[in-house]
Design an enzyme around this catalytic site. Structure first.
Site, PDB file in Angstrom:
ATOM      1  N   THR A  94       0.859  -1.192   0.000  1.00  0.00           N
ATOM      2  CA  THR A  94       0.000   0.000   0.000  1.00  0.00           C
ATOM      3  C   THR A  94       0.898   1.245   0.000  1.00  0.00           C
ATOM      4  OG1 THR A  94      -0.062  -0.261   2.409  1.00  0.00           O
ATOM      5  CG2 THR A  94      -1.985  -1.020   1.202  1.00  0.00           C
ATOM      6  N   CYS A 279       7.893   1.727   5.723  1.00  0.00           N
ATOM      7  CA  CYS A 279       6.633   2.084   6.381  1.00  0.00           C
ATOM      8  C   CYS A 279       6.612   3.358   7.214  1.00  0.00           C
ATOM      9  CB  CYS A 279       6.158   0.914   7.214  1.00  0.00           C
ATOM     10  SG  CYS A 279       5.721  -0.487   6.162  1.00  0.00           S
TER      11      CYS A 279
HETATM   12  N1  LIG Z   1       7.533  -4.574   5.418  1.00  0.00           N
HETATM   13  C1  LIG Z   1       7.201  -4.567   6.679  1.00  0.00           C
HETATM   14  O1  LIG Z   1       8.036  -4.774   7.551  1.00  0.00           O
HETATM   15  C2  LIG Z   1       5.795  -4.331   7.110  1.00  0.00           C
HETATM   16  C3  LIG Z   1       4.799  -3.987   6.209  1.00  0.00           C
HETATM   17  N2  LIG Z   1       3.518  -3.782   6.629  1.00  0.00           N
HETATM   18  C4  LIG Z   1       2.452  -3.475   5.676  1.00  0.00           C
HETATM   19  O2  LIG Z   1       2.088  -4.714   5.039  1.00  0.00           O
HETATM   20  C5  LIG Z   1       1.726  -4.491   3.679  1.00  0.00           C
HETATM   21  C6  LIG Z   1       2.611  -5.347   2.779  1.00  0.00           C
HETATM   22  O3  LIG Z   1       3.938  -4.900   2.922  1.00  0.00           O
HETATM   23  P1  LIG Z   1       5.166  -5.744   2.353  1.00  0.00           P
HETATM   24  O4  LIG Z   1       4.926  -7.183   2.609  1.00  0.00           O
HETATM   25  O5  LIG Z   1       6.386  -5.086   2.859  1.00  0.00           O
HETATM   26  O6  LIG Z   1       5.010  -5.472   0.788  1.00  0.00           O
HETATM   27  P2  LIG Z   1       5.765  -6.227  -0.402  1.00  0.00           P
HETATM   28  O7  LIG Z   1       5.841  -5.257  -1.505  1.00  0.00           O
HETATM   29  O8  LIG Z   1       6.998  -6.888   0.100  1.00  0.00           O
HETATM   30  O9  LIG Z   1       4.749  -7.416  -0.783  1.00  0.00           O
HETATM   31  C7  LIG Z   1       3.489  -7.202  -1.336  1.00  0.00           C
HETATM   32  C8  LIG Z   1       3.231  -8.315  -2.347  1.00  0.00           C
HETATM   33  O10 LIG Z   1       1.857  -8.239  -2.762  1.00  0.00           O
HETATM   34  C9  LIG Z   1       1.798  -8.680  -4.103  1.00  0.00           C
HETATM   35  N3  LIG Z   1       0.522  -8.263  -4.687  1.00  0.00           N
HETATM   36  C10 LIG Z   1       0.115  -6.988  -5.026  1.00  0.00           C
HETATM   37  N4  LIG Z   1      -1.143  -7.038  -5.510  1.00  0.00           N
HETATM   38  C11 LIG Z   1      -1.548  -8.336  -5.475  1.00  0.00           C
HETATM   39  C12 LIG Z   1      -2.733  -9.003  -5.829  1.00  0.00           C
HETATM   40  N5  LIG Z   1      -3.776  -8.342  -6.335  1.00  0.00           N
HETATM   41  N6  LIG Z   1      -2.797 -10.348  -5.673  1.00  0.00           N
HETATM   42  C13 LIG Z   1      -1.751 -11.035  -5.163  1.00  0.00           C
HETATM   43  N7  LIG Z   1      -0.583 -10.446  -4.800  1.00  0.00           N
HETATM   44  C14 LIG Z   1      -0.486  -9.119  -4.957  1.00  0.00           C
HETATM   45  C15 LIG Z   1       3.019  -8.039  -4.727  1.00  0.00           C
HETATM   46  O11 LIG Z   1       3.374  -8.720  -5.917  1.00  0.00           O
HETATM   47  C16 LIG Z   1       4.058  -8.211  -3.609  1.00  0.00           C
HETATM   48  O12 LIG Z   1       4.834  -9.376  -3.765  1.00  0.00           O
HETATM   49  C17 LIG Z   1       1.856  -2.981   3.454  1.00  0.00           C
HETATM   50  O13 LIG Z   1       0.605  -2.402   3.640  1.00  0.00           O
HETATM   51  C18 LIG Z   1       2.819  -2.555   4.537  1.00  0.00           C
HETATM   52  O14 LIG Z   1       2.585  -1.209   4.922  1.00  0.00           O
HETATM   53  C19 LIG Z   1       3.165  -3.933   7.932  1.00  0.00           C
HETATM   54  C20 LIG Z   1       4.103  -4.299   8.869  1.00  0.00           C
HETATM   55  C21 LIG Z   1       5.482  -4.536   8.539  1.00  0.00           C
HETATM   56  O1  LIG Z   2       4.936  -1.239   9.689  1.00  0.00           O
HETATM   57  C1  LIG Z   2       6.078  -1.605   9.520  1.00  0.00           C
HETATM   58  O2  LIG Z   2       6.610  -1.759   8.412  1.00  0.00           O
HETATM   59  C2  LIG Z   2       6.985  -1.851  10.680  1.00  0.00           C
HETATM   60  O3  LIG Z   2       7.784  -0.648  10.829  1.00  0.00           O
HETATM   61  C3  LIG Z   2       8.783  -0.719  11.830  1.00  0.00           C
HETATM   62  O4  LIG Z   2       9.669  -1.793  11.569  1.00  0.00           O
HETATM   63  P1  LIG Z   2      10.893  -1.654  10.526  1.00  0.00           P
HETATM   64  O5  LIG Z   2      10.672  -0.481   9.645  1.00  0.00           O
HETATM   65  O6  LIG Z   2      11.057  -2.984   9.903  1.00  0.00           O
HETATM   66  O7  LIG Z   2      12.186  -1.405  11.422  1.00  0.00           O
HETATM   67  P2  LIG Z   2      12.491  -0.548  12.745  1.00  0.00           P
HETATM   68  O8  LIG Z   2      13.291  -1.387  13.634  1.00  0.00           O
HETATM   69  O9  LIG Z   2      11.269   0.050  13.316  1.00  0.00           O
HETATM   70  O10 LIG Z   2      13.420   0.600  12.188  1.00  0.00           O
HETATM   71  C4  LIG Z   2      12.944   1.609  11.327  1.00  0.00           C
HETATM   72  C5  LIG Z   2      14.035   2.630  11.075  1.00  0.00           C
HETATM   73  O11 LIG Z   2      14.296   3.401  12.258  1.00  0.00           O
HETATM   74  C6  LIG Z   2      15.672   3.364  12.549  1.00  0.00           C
HETATM   75  N1  LIG Z   2      15.859   3.453  14.006  1.00  0.00           N
HETATM   76  C7  LIG Z   2      15.192   2.610  14.837  1.00  0.00           C
HETATM   77  C8  LIG Z   2      15.355   2.689  16.199  1.00  0.00           C
HETATM   78  C9  LIG Z   2      16.203   3.661  16.740  1.00  0.00           C
HETATM   79  O12 LIG Z   2      16.392   3.799  17.967  1.00  0.00           O
HETATM   80  N2  LIG Z   2      16.852   4.495  15.885  1.00  0.00           N
HETATM   81  C10 LIG Z   2      16.693   4.420  14.526  1.00  0.00           C
HETATM   82  O13 LIG Z   2      17.303   5.207  13.789  1.00  0.00           O
HETATM   83  C11 LIG Z   2      16.169   2.055  11.963  1.00  0.00           C
HETATM   84  O14 LIG Z   2      17.547   2.068  11.744  1.00  0.00           O
HETATM   85  C12 LIG Z   2      15.373   1.996  10.678  1.00  0.00           C
HETATM   86  O15 LIG Z   2      15.985   2.754   9.666  1.00  0.00           O
HETATM   87  C13 LIG Z   2       8.111  -0.995  13.184  1.00  0.00           C
HETATM   88  O16 LIG Z   2       9.130  -1.155  14.178  1.00  0.00           O
HETATM   89  C14 LIG Z   2       7.264  -2.260  13.115  1.00  0.00           C
HETATM   90  O17 LIG Z   2       6.579  -2.451  14.348  1.00  0.00           O
HETATM   91  C15 LIG Z   2       6.250  -2.112  11.974  1.00  0.00           C
HETATM   92  O18 LIG Z   2       5.473  -3.285  11.854  1.00  0.00           O
END
Ligand SMILES: NC(=O)C1=CN([C@@H]2O[C@H](COP(=O)(O)OP(=O)(O)OC[C@H]3O[C@@H](n4cnc5c(N)ncnc54)[C@H](O)[C@@H]3O)[C@@H](O)[C@H]2O)C=CC1
Ligand SMILES: O=C(O)[C@H]1O[C@H](OP(=O)(O)OP(=O)(O)OC[C@H]2O[C@@H](n3ccc(=O)[nH]c3=O)[C@H](O)[C@@H]2O)[C@H](O)[C@@H](O)[C@@H]1O
Length: 473
Positions: A94, A279
C-alpha cells in the site's frame, strides 16, 4: 489427503505475507495456508525453501517446517486458492500515492481494492476477509462495499482488520512471540463470531491476553499511530543529536539518562543518520493526510514534523561530510558501509544510505558501497524509485557508484568512510588495516554510533559520530 480444520489464503507473498503465513503454518499443523502472489518469480523463490525472496534471520527454518509438512503452499493460483479458503488475508503493498489527489502523502489502496474485487468474483462460499496491509482508517468500509456489491447470491463476507507489527530483521521472533496481536471487527454478532474464529488461529501459540480485539477503525488507526509514535521517538532523539553536537552533550548519555525512566523506556532512542524502511514515512504521511482530510491542520502539521526532522537529519549528515572534508568531495573516493535501512535485512526501501549516496554523487564524489545483503540491482532500483536517480537523470551514475565485495576494498584509497547501516560486522573490522589503506587525512562518519571512536582516533582517523562533538569519546 490431509484434512484441515481451517484453510487460509494470503494474497501477497512479500515481507509481511511470507513470514506471517510461514509462522501460522508452523504453529498450526491443522491449518492449511496458501500464500499467493501475482509474481511467479517471488512464488518460485519461496518454493526453493533456501533462496527465499527476502533475507530474514531464522526464516528458512520456519518455511521449511510448513513446506515439509505440506500445510504451507506458495502459489500463483490466486482464484482457486481464494475459492477453497475460509479466511483470506490481504497482505499487499500500500505505497504512498505518486499522482492524483493526496499524491506524496495518501496511501494507495488500489491493491487492496483489487484483492476485494477478486475475492468477490471467485468466492462461492462465505469468507472472513482480513486486512493485514497497513491502510488508512475506514478502508475496511471500502473493502466491505466492494465485497458486498460483487458477491455471488447467498455468499457472505465479514471484514476484519489485523495490522502487522513485525519489524524487518526480527520478523521471526516478532511473529513467534509477539508483544500483541491486534484484531478489529464489526461489533455485530456476525462480526464478533468472525473475530473469534481468527482469535482462535492466533491462540494456537499466542497467549490470549496478548490478543487484543477492538472495533475496526481503532484497529486500522492503531497501526498508523504505533508507527508514527516509534518514528517520533527516533526524530526526537535525532533532533537532540544536533543540539548535542553544538553544546558538548553526548546523545548516548542522554538516551541512557532519559530511557532509564520507566515512563520513557530505553527502546527507539538510538540516534542515527535517519530512519528508513518502507513504512515509517509512508504511514506518517498517511496519518498527516488523514488529519488534513478531516480538517485537523494542527494535528497534520505536528506529525509532518516527524518526517521533516528525518529529512533534516539525513541532509545534515551529508552536509557535515562535505564541510568536514574541506568543502569538497569532488573526485574523492568515499566508502559507504551498509546500504540496507537497518541491519539484518536486505531491504533498501527509503534507506538513508541512498540519500547520502545521492548527495555525495551530486558533489561528484566516487562512492563505493558495501552491504552484506544488498545487491547492486536493488541499490539502483531504490535510487530510481525513491530519488528518481538513474543513468537518464544523472549520466555517469553507474560509474560514480561502485558496489564493493567487502568493506576493505570499499575503503581502499578512500578519503572517508560513512557508516550508514549498523551491521555487526562493521564493529569488528580491522580498522588499522583500513586506515593504512586510505588517503590521509582519513575521515570516518559514524551514522549509527557503532564504532569505538576513541580507539579509531588513536589509530589516526578523524571521527565524527552522531550527537557527539568532534574529539569526544
Ligand atoms: N515490510 C514490513 O516490515 C511491514 C509492512 N507492513 C504493511 O504490510 C503491507 C505489505 O507490505 P510488504 O509485505 O512489505 O510489501 P511487499 O511489496 O513486500 O509485498 C506485497 C506483495 O503483494 C503482491 N501483490 C500486489 N497485488 C496483489 C494481488 N492483487 N494479488 C496477489 N498479490 C499481490 C506483490 O506482488 C508483492 O509481492 C503494506 O501495507 C505494509 O505497509 C506492515 C508491517 C510490517
Ligand atoms: O509497519 C512496519 O513496516 C513496521 O515498521 C517498523 O519496523 P521496521 O521499519 O522494519 O524497522 P524498525 O526497527 O522500526 O526501524 C525503522 C528505522 O528506524 C531506525 N531506528 C530505529 C530505532 C532507533 O532507535 N533508531 C533508529 O534510527 C532504523 O535504523 C530503521 O531505519 C516498526 O518497528 C514495526 O513495528 C512495523 O510493523
Amino acid at each position: 489427503m490431509a484434512q484441515y480444520d481451517v484453510k487460509i489464503c494470503c494474497m501477497g507473498a512479500g515481507y509481511v505475507g511470507g513470514p506471517t503465513m510461514a509462522v501460522i503454518a508452523k504453529m498450526c499443523p491443522r491449518i492449511k495456508v496458501t500464500v499467493v502472489d501475482l509474481s511467479q518469480k517471488i512464488i518460485d523463490a519461496w518454493n526453493t525453501g533456501n533462496k527465499l525472496p527476502i533475507y530474514e534471520p531464522g526464516l528458512e527454518e520456519v518455511v521449511a517446517v510448513g513446506l515439509k509438512r505440506g500445510n504451507l503452499v506458495f502459489s500463483t493460483k490466486i482464484n482457486e486458492s481464494i475459492a477453497e479458503a475460509d479466511i483470506v488475508f490481504i497482505s499487499v503493498n500500500t505505497p504512498t500515492k505518486t499522482a492524483g489527489i493526496g499524491a506524496g502523502r495518501a496511501a494507495n489502496v488500489k491493491n487492496c481494492e483489487l484483492c476485494a474485487r477478486t475475492i468477490a468474483e471467485v468466492s462461492t462460499s462465505d469468507k472472513i476477509v482480513v486486512e493485514k496491509s497497513t491502510v488508512p482508517v475506514r478502508t475496511s468500509d471500502a473493502v466491505r462495499a466492494v465485497l458486498e456489491h460483487g458477491a455471488k447470491p447467498g455468499v457472505k463476507f465479514q471484514v476484519l482488520s489485523n495490522p502487522e507489527f513485525l519489524a524487518e530483521g526480527t520478523a521471526v521472533p516478532d511473529l513467534e512471540t509477539p508483544s500483541r496481536v491486534l484484531l478489529g471487527g464489526m461489533q455485530t454478532p456476525e462480526g464478533l463470531k468472525a473475530l473469534e474464529t481468527v482469535v482462535n488461529v492466533y491462540a494456537n501459540w499466542v497467549p490470549r491476553d496478548k490478543i487484543l480485539t477492538t472495533n475496526l477503525w481503532s484497529s486500522e488507526l492503531s497501526k498508523l499511530v504505533a508507527n508514527a509514535m516509534l518514528a517520533q521517538r527516533v526524530s526526537s532523539v535525532n533532533s537532540i543529536s544536533a543540539l548535542c553536537e553544538a553544546t558538548g552533550a553526548d546523545i548516548s548519555e542522554i538516551s541512557r539518562a532519559c530511557g532509564t525512566d520507566p515512563r520513557i523506556g530505553p527502546k527507539f532512542l538510538q540516534a542515527s543518520v535517519g530512519f528508513g524502511g518502507s513504512c515509517f514515512q509512508k504511514d506518517i504521511l498517511n496519518l498527516v493526510y488523514l488529519c488534513e482530510s478531516y480538517g485537523l491542520r494542527e494535528c497534520a502539521e505536528y506529525w509532518n514534523w516527524v518526517v521533516q526532522m528525518n529529512e533534516y537529519q539525513k541532509s545534515r549528515f551529508s552536509l557535515n561530510m562535505v564541510r568536514s572534508m574541506f568543502n569538497t568531495v569532488t573526485g574523492k573516493k568515499i566508502a559507504i558501509f551498509g546500504f540496507a535501512f537497518k541491519k539484518d535485512t536486505g531491504d533498501t526501501r527509503e534507506t538513508a544510505a541512498a540519500f547520502i549516496a545521492r548527495d555525495l554523487v551530486e558533489e561528484q564524489a566516487r562512492v563505493h558501497v558495501y552491504d552484506p545483503q544488498v545487491s547492486r540491482e536493488s541499490m539502483f532500483a531504490e535510487f530510481k524509485y525513491t530519488l528518481n536517480l538513474s543513468e537518464e537523470t544523472k549520466p555517469g551514475l553507474g560509474e560514480l557508484v561502485v558496489t564493493s565485495p567487502d568493506a576493505y576494498s570499499a575503503a581502499q584509497g578512500a578519503h572517508a568512510i560513512a557508516i550508514a547501516t549498523e551491521w555487526d560486522e562493521f564493529k569488528t573490522l580491522d580498522y588499522k588495516k583500513i586506515y593504512d589503506s586510505m588517503a590521509k587525512p582519513a575521515f570516518l562518519f559514524d551514522g549509527r554510533n557503532i564504532v569505538d571512536a576513541a580507539a579509531l582516533r588513536e589509530i589516526g582517523f578523524t571521527v565524527y559520530s552522531i550527537g557527539k562533538p568532534v574529539g569526544m569519546k
